[in-house]
Each structure stands twice: as C-alpha cells, then as structure tokens.
Design an enzyme around this catalytic site. Structure first.
Site, PDB file in Angstrom:
ATOM      1  N   CYS A 129      -1.558   0.898   7.529  1.00  0.00           N
ATOM      2  CA  CYS A 129      -2.474  -0.362   8.076  1.00  0.00           C
ATOM      3  C   CYS A 129      -2.358   0.149   9.493  1.00  0.00           C
ATOM      4  O   CYS A 129      -3.602  -0.938  10.433  1.00  0.00           O
ATOM      5  CB  CYS A 129      -1.497  -1.099   7.382  1.00  0.00           C
ATOM      6  SG  CYS A 129       0.495  -1.523   7.989  1.00  0.00           S
ATOM      7  N   HIS A 242      -0.841  -7.562  12.235  1.00  0.00           N
ATOM      8  CA  HIS A 242      -0.098  -5.922  13.154  1.00  0.00           C
ATOM      9  C   HIS A 242      -0.778  -6.415  14.212  1.00  0.00           C
ATOM     10  O   HIS A 242      -2.439  -6.574  13.997  1.00  0.00           O
ATOM     11  CB  HIS A 242      -0.248  -4.627  12.431  1.00  0.00           C
ATOM     12  CG  HIS A 242       0.247  -4.103  11.371  1.00  0.00           C
ATOM     13  ND1 HIS A 242       1.953  -5.174  10.490  1.00  0.00           N
ATOM     14  CD2 HIS A 242       0.338  -3.330  10.624  1.00  0.00           C
ATOM     15  CE1 HIS A 242       2.078  -4.653   9.909  1.00  0.00           C
ATOM     16  NE2 HIS A 242       1.698  -3.149   9.618  1.00  0.00           N
TER      17      HIS A 242
END
Length: 339
Positions: A129, A242
């Site tokens: 990710c 994130h």
C-alpha cells in the site's frame, strides 16, 4: 458480455472494499462469487445493492471463472492462487507472496500498464500500500527528469494491519479515558493510541524493517531498477489513510512549478498545494477517494535538483482494493477483451 469474478477474502477490510469498488466502478460482471475461510462460510457481504453469501475458498472450483481478486494473505495465496491460475482464472493477488517473483508482473496501472502483457503464471501481484501511492506520484516526475534518489518517511494508518488493527486502536483510545480499562497490544508491538511506532513488519539484518525493504524493492520493479530508495516506515494513530514525506533528487533540473504542473496532469493524482491553512491534503481528506493526493511541493535547496512533496492516499483503496480492481479493468481491456 461481462466477466465471472471471484473475490477471495471477502469478509476482510480489503475484500469488502474490493466488492464496493467493483460495484462503484461498474465493472462488467456477469457473475460474482464471494469466498472466505471455512469459519466465515455463509457470512453475508454487500456488492452494490446485492447481498452475497460467502462460499468456502478451500472447496471452490475456479474452472470457468475469468478473474479472482485475492485478499487472503500470503498463506492463503500460496495454497489457492496456483490452483485458481491452473484452472484458467487469472489471479490478482494482494499479498506480498508473488511481488518479487520475476515471473509475476507487479502492477500499478497508472505507472506500468504494459506489464499486464508479461503474465506467464496466471498471476498478477498488487504492490504494498505505501509503495502504490508513492509510485503514482513519482512516475510522471521520473519521466521528465529521471529520479536518482528517493528518501521517504511514511506515516501509516492502523488499517494497514486490517480490521484487527483498527479495532485495537479504537479500543486503546477508549481505554486512555477510562482508568479502569487496559487494552494490551496484540496487533501492534506497543500501544498505538496517542503514540507512533517506528516499526512495521519484521526487522532485517541490516536494521531496516521488511516494510521498508518492500518500498525499496517494489519501487525498483515498478518504476526503474536504477532508482536508489531509502525508507523509514512508521505506524501512526490514524484509522485510514497513509501519508508520506518524500524527498527526491533528480538527474536533471526540475523546478517546483513545473513539477506541480506535471502532477496536475498525471493520472490518478490530485494536487492540493497552497501555502495557507488547509492548503494541503491530510488522511481525513482522502478517505473514500480514488486519488493519490500530493501537497507541499517545494524545492530542496540542500541538494542539486532536489524536491520535497507530501503524498496522502486511502490505503484500503489505492493501496489495495482500488489498485486490484484497476488491474482487473486493465486485464479486461488488454488481455481478456470480453467486456
């Protein structure tokens, strides 16, 4: 004519998001199956306005199915992905198992779509990710000025550890305000609530962590093996999204204004970059969005041809489920050609 699609790991956070995104993007589905481990057989999951009952992954026959999106972890992929591929069903695997296999393409569709034609084992790998969002921002700049070196610090949310990670953060946060309650860490190495943890995945011999190694190896495989990458990966008390502080050193001059213009035109990128309050993206801004947000684009005067930027994305989407669905769309357009 559409496709017969399988989502394996459909009860997990990423699997549910895969189903949501397939429906949102109107992926041409003729038939869809939701698979899970034996303990979750019969669990209901949503696909648009439909409700699906999970079937047993271990007993599922993949013959006649076109594509399978796997979100079952490395152990599940090791056991079932080759079986699906052998049956003629192309697997898009979200685990780390096949990412570094030279015979398996590792794809971010905005960055290296041509790799879809390199499938030899019936399996395509979805990147980590933190890597996925970074390379979306890096590739258009690399095409213009050739990136020599990347220094990245990540601020990764609890959802990177799945539903259990988000639950642990929530329970710990509540416990801070309840002196009679204590939630011992199980998912993370220490308390994440009101804390940051500079440790994601296992430590390696050189002192880096496996998460940091992934960012190095995957960036080289996806973008350019000549790029030097060093990473520090940190878990932060954010539920979803994130963030990354990225320092770039280029071979050729590239000023911040041109970089901003390039990124504004880049696929999958949303630039929010004003030198004022709220003139930048945060994890809260990106939740539920498809884009990779880039902010704080500025010259680094301490190195020749240096640039800094801030990159934020919904890790459950671009970092996992969305990227997998985009690979399926690419597979349909370039290889299967039925939709």
């Amino acid at each position: 004519m559409g496709y017969k699609v399988v989502v394996a790991g459909a009860t997990g956070a990423v699997g549910r998001e895969m189903l949501n995104i397939l429906a949102e993007r109107h992926f041409p589905v003729d038939e869809i199956a939701a698979l899970a481990s034996r303990r979750s057989i019969g669990t209901e999951v949503s696909f648009g306005d439909r409700t699906l009952r999970c079937q047993d992954l271990a007993r599922f026959d993949f013959a006649g199915w076109d594509v399978a999106l796997f979100a079952v972890g490395s152990d599940g992929s090791k056991e079932h992905a080759p079986r699906a591929a052998k049956a003629g069903c192309t697997v898009i695997d979200n685990s780390s198992l096949y990412r570094y296999d030279p015979g398996v393409p590792l794809i971010v569709p905005e960055v290296n779509p041509g790799a879809i034609h390199e499938i030899t084992k019936g399996i395509v790998a979805n990147p980590n990710c933190s890597t996925a969002q970074m390379v979306v921002a890096l590739k258009p700049l690399h095409d213009r000025a050739r990136i020599r070196r990347v220094v990245v610090s990540t601020y990764q949310s609890a959802s990177g550890a799945g539903s259990a990670g988000m639950d642990e953060l929530w329970d710990q946060t509540k416990a801070v305000y309840n002196p009679t309650s204590e939630v011992k860490p199980k998912v993370f190495q220490t308390q994440l609530a009101f804390n940051v943890i500079p440790h994601i995945d296992a430590f390696l011999e050189d002192g880096s962590t496996k998460e940091e190694w992934k960012m190095v190896a995957e960036t080289k495989k996806i973008v350019d093996k000549a790029i030097k990458v060093t990473a520090t990966c940190v878990r932060v008390p954010v539920f979803v999204g994130h963030s990354e502080a990225i320092n770039l050193e280029f071979e050729d001059p590239l000023d911040e204004d041109e970089a901003r213009d390039i990124l504004r035109e880049a696929p999958g990128v949303m630039v929010i970059d004003k030198h004022e309050d709220h003139g930048y993206a945060t994890p809260l801004d990106c939740v539920g969005d498809y884009a990779t947000f880039v902010s704080r684009i500025r010259t680094d005067p301490t190195v020749e041809n240096g640039l800094n930027l801030w990159c934020v994305s919904d890790n459950l989407r671009k970092g996992a489920a969305l990227n997998a669905v985009q690979i399926a769309e690419l597979l349909g357009r370039e290889v299967l050609k039925k939709g």
